[in-house]
Design an enzyme around this catalytic site. Structure first.
Site, PDB file in Angstrom:
ATOM      1  N   HIS A 118      -3.495  36.153  38.454  1.00  0.00           N
ATOM      2  CA  HIS A 118      -3.901  36.917  39.635  1.00  0.00           C
ATOM      3  C   HIS A 118      -2.854  37.945  40.046  1.00  0.00           C
ATOM      4  O   HIS A 118      -3.185  39.051  40.484  1.00  0.00           O
ATOM      5  CB  HIS A 118      -4.180  35.950  40.787  1.00  0.00           C
ATOM      6  CG  HIS A 118      -4.710  36.600  42.017  1.00  0.00           C
ATOM      7  ND1 HIS A 118      -5.908  37.292  42.036  1.00  0.00           N
ATOM      8  CD2 HIS A 118      -4.207  36.684  43.280  1.00  0.00           C
ATOM      9  CE1 HIS A 118      -6.119  37.762  43.255  1.00  0.00           C
ATOM     10  NE2 HIS A 118      -5.104  37.417  44.021  1.00  0.00           N
ATOM     11  N   ASP A 119      -1.592  37.600  39.901  1.00  0.00           N
ATOM     12  CA  ASP A 119      -0.519  38.501  40.323  1.00  0.00           C
ATOM     13  C   ASP A 119      -0.416  39.757  39.469  1.00  0.00           C
ATOM     14  O   ASP A 119       0.398  40.641  39.782  1.00  0.00           O
ATOM     15  CB  ASP A 119       0.825  37.767  40.305  1.00  0.00           C
ATOM     16  CG  ASP A 119       1.149  37.119  41.643  1.00  0.00           C
ATOM     17  OD1 ASP A 119       0.356  37.299  42.592  1.00  0.00           O
ATOM     18  OD2 ASP A 119       2.176  36.429  41.741  1.00  0.00           O
TER      19      ASP A 119
ATOM     20  N   ARG B 155       2.827  27.338  50.138  1.00  0.00           N
ATOM     21  CA  ARG B 155       3.185  28.441  49.239  1.00  0.00           C
ATOM     22  C   ARG B 155       3.230  27.981  47.789  1.00  0.00           C
ATOM     23  O   ARG B 155       2.803  28.711  46.892  1.00  0.00           O
ATOM     24  CB  ARG B 155       4.535  29.022  49.646  1.00  0.00           C
ATOM     25  CG  ARG B 155       5.010  30.164  48.767  1.00  0.00           C
ATOM     26  CD  ARG B 155       4.032  31.312  48.762  1.00  0.00           C
ATOM     27  NE  ARG B 155       4.570  32.490  48.107  1.00  0.00           N
ATOM     28  CZ  ARG B 155       3.895  33.605  47.885  1.00  0.00           C
ATOM     29  NH1 ARG B 155       2.633  33.688  48.291  1.00  0.00           N
ATOM     30  NH2 ARG B 155       4.455  34.637  47.288  1.00  0.00           N
TER      31      ARG B 155
ATOM     32  N   SER C 284      -6.858  41.710  45.699  1.00  0.00           N
ATOM     33  CA  SER C 284      -7.017  40.364  46.235  1.00  0.00           C
ATOM     34  C   SER C 284      -7.692  40.439  47.609  1.00  0.00           C
ATOM     35  O   SER C 284      -8.766  41.032  47.741  1.00  0.00           O
ATOM     36  CB  SER C 284      -5.654  39.672  46.295  1.00  0.00           C
ATOM     37  OG  SER C 284      -5.779  38.311  46.606  1.00  0.00           O
TER      38      SER C 284
ATOM     39  N   ASP D 212      -6.868  35.903  35.250  1.00  0.00           N
ATOM     40  CA  ASP D 212      -6.907  35.600  36.685  1.00  0.00           C
ATOM     41  C   ASP D 212      -7.949  34.517  36.917  1.00  0.00           C
ATOM     42  O   ASP D 212      -9.145  34.765  36.822  1.00  0.00           O
ATOM     43  CB  ASP D 212      -7.258  36.869  37.468  1.00  0.00           C
ATOM     44  CG  ASP D 212      -7.280  36.655  38.980  1.00  0.00           C
ATOM     45  OD1 ASP D 212      -7.079  35.509  39.435  1.00  0.00           O
ATOM     46  OD2 ASP D 212      -7.501  37.648  39.700  1.00  0.00           O
TER      47      ASP D 212
END
Length: 393
Positions: free
Chosen positions: A366-367, A238, A168, A333
């Site tokens: 993405h994680d 967040r 990232s 992602d």
């Protein structure tokens, strides 16, 4: 700068897996010499928090720098004696026998300037005022972080990294390393990253920042003096970010449309499990992260664009690189889609640079770069095996 001792992990007072680096202790490096920033200002007398794992060999050729993403830090692997639950954010990647094997490599994690985990940032005291920097802390960029990381390498006597690696935002730092210090890394490993943010990604960051800036407890960034934190804004920021880190497939599997209770209540309180999850993540984040740091780091993300100085031509920008590259992306992602990684790969191939590319079909969005996926870890293990063979580690 003060002399740097190469630390060893403290003995564990509790059971740990055999592939853990064990109990670790961070070290604080102080730099008196001013660091010139990209915005034209400079910062002097700053600290950087650093953790290391493994042993630096006599030739100082087996060092790997791991660059962190938005809400991570220098604590890449292992645990702290005072809190064994505080496991390093990439502990599944770094350790004895793991893909980045600390039996062979000396791994360094650096907490970037502007962060809130011990390196000099908005929460630190401004020597000119004796109060926290707050909103007065200078805007920093990916390039500024890399220049500071290079000074850490100098302190360890490392003239060339075996690899610089990041996922990232960490991947952006790895790319910046290949451009700013092309002779100082043999390999550049870029995971779930991008050569620049899309307009959509900048928009997500702006909405998140707006949530913080509009929180009544923000006080123009000087909320420390008021004894408050803009937790509501940080929580929303967040929540927005977390949505972009997960794939639709992953969210459907984890939550679907499951209700928090047995039936709908016709209210605006939490009704669905996914709402409960997002609020929990937002509340947890707002407790430990700093709002000014969030603003700084998301703006650094926005500004990163190595092709800008070359009229937007990424191929020309990447002509400066000398390293071999491994670029990896994940099919689900959508924050930094595989197409963005392929842009980087194409620019490298256009320059006839050695590059390996893998697109991994993982459902976690993405994680996924943080998770223990066997295909992903086997890829990393094989690549680090190659590096180890090159340097005789």
């Amino acid at each position: 700068m003060t002399d740097v001792a190469l630390p060893t992990a403290a003995p564990a007072a509790f059971d740990l897996p055999p592939d853990s680096v064990g109990v670790v202790a961070p070290q604080r490096m102080h730099f008196a010499e001013p660091l010139k920033l990209r915005n034209g200002s400079s910062i002097a007398g700053y600290d950087l928090m650093v953790e290391t794992y493994g042993t630096l060999n006599a030739a100082r050729s087996n060092a790997v720098l791991v660059c962190h993403a938005l809400n991570a830090s220098h604590h890449v692997a292992g645990v702290y004696a005072e809190d064994p639950r505080d496991v390093g954010w990439w502990d599944n990647m770094v350790g004895p026998g793991k893909p980045l094997d600390t039996n062979r490599f000396f791994v360094i994690g650096v907490n970037n300037l502007g962060s809130c985990f011990g390196s000099t940032g908005p929460m630190s005291l401004n020597p000119a005022t004796g109060a926290p920097y707050g909103a007065a802390f200078p805007v920093v960029t990916v390039e500024d972080w890399v220049n500071a990381q290079a000074l850490v390498a100098d302190a360890f006597g490392i003239t060339q990294f075996a690899a610089v690696m990041g996922g990232s935002l960490g991947g952006m730092q790895a790319v910046a390393w290949s451009l700013l210090y092309p002779e100082r890394l043999r390999h550049c490993i870029v995971v779930a990253s991008t050569p620049k943010l899309s307009a959509q990604n900048i928009a997500f960051n702006e909405v998140a920042r707006s949530a913080i800036l509009s929180d009544p407890d923000f006080h123009g960034g000087n909320y420390y003096a008021h004894g408050v934190k803009p937790k509501r804004g940080l929580r929303v920021a967040r929540m927005i970010g977390h949505i972009t880190y997960l794939s639709d497939e992953d969210m459907a599997e984890k939550f679907g449309r499951e209700l928090k209770t047995d039936d709908i209540r016709f209210s605006f309180d939490v009704e669905f499990q996914v709402e409960s999850y997002l609020r929990y993540q937002g509340d947890k984040f707002a407790e430990y992260f700093d709002a000014n740091t969030y603003l700084l780091i998301t703006r650094a993300l926005d500004y990163f664009d190595p092709a800008l100085a070359f009229g937007g031509d990424l191929t020309r920008a990447m002509a400066q690189t000398q390293a071999s590259f491994l670029v990896a992306s994940f099919g689900t992602d959508w924050r930094f889609a595989p197409s963005r990684s392929r842009e980087l790969v194409k620019a490298l191939l256009d320059n006839k640079r050695p590059v390996s590319y893998a697109e991994i079909d993982a459902p976690h969005g993405h994680d996924a770069f943080l998770l223990d996926d066997p295909r992903y870890h086997n890829l990393m293990r094989a690549y680090y095996d190659r590096i180890a063979e090159e340097i005789g580690a």
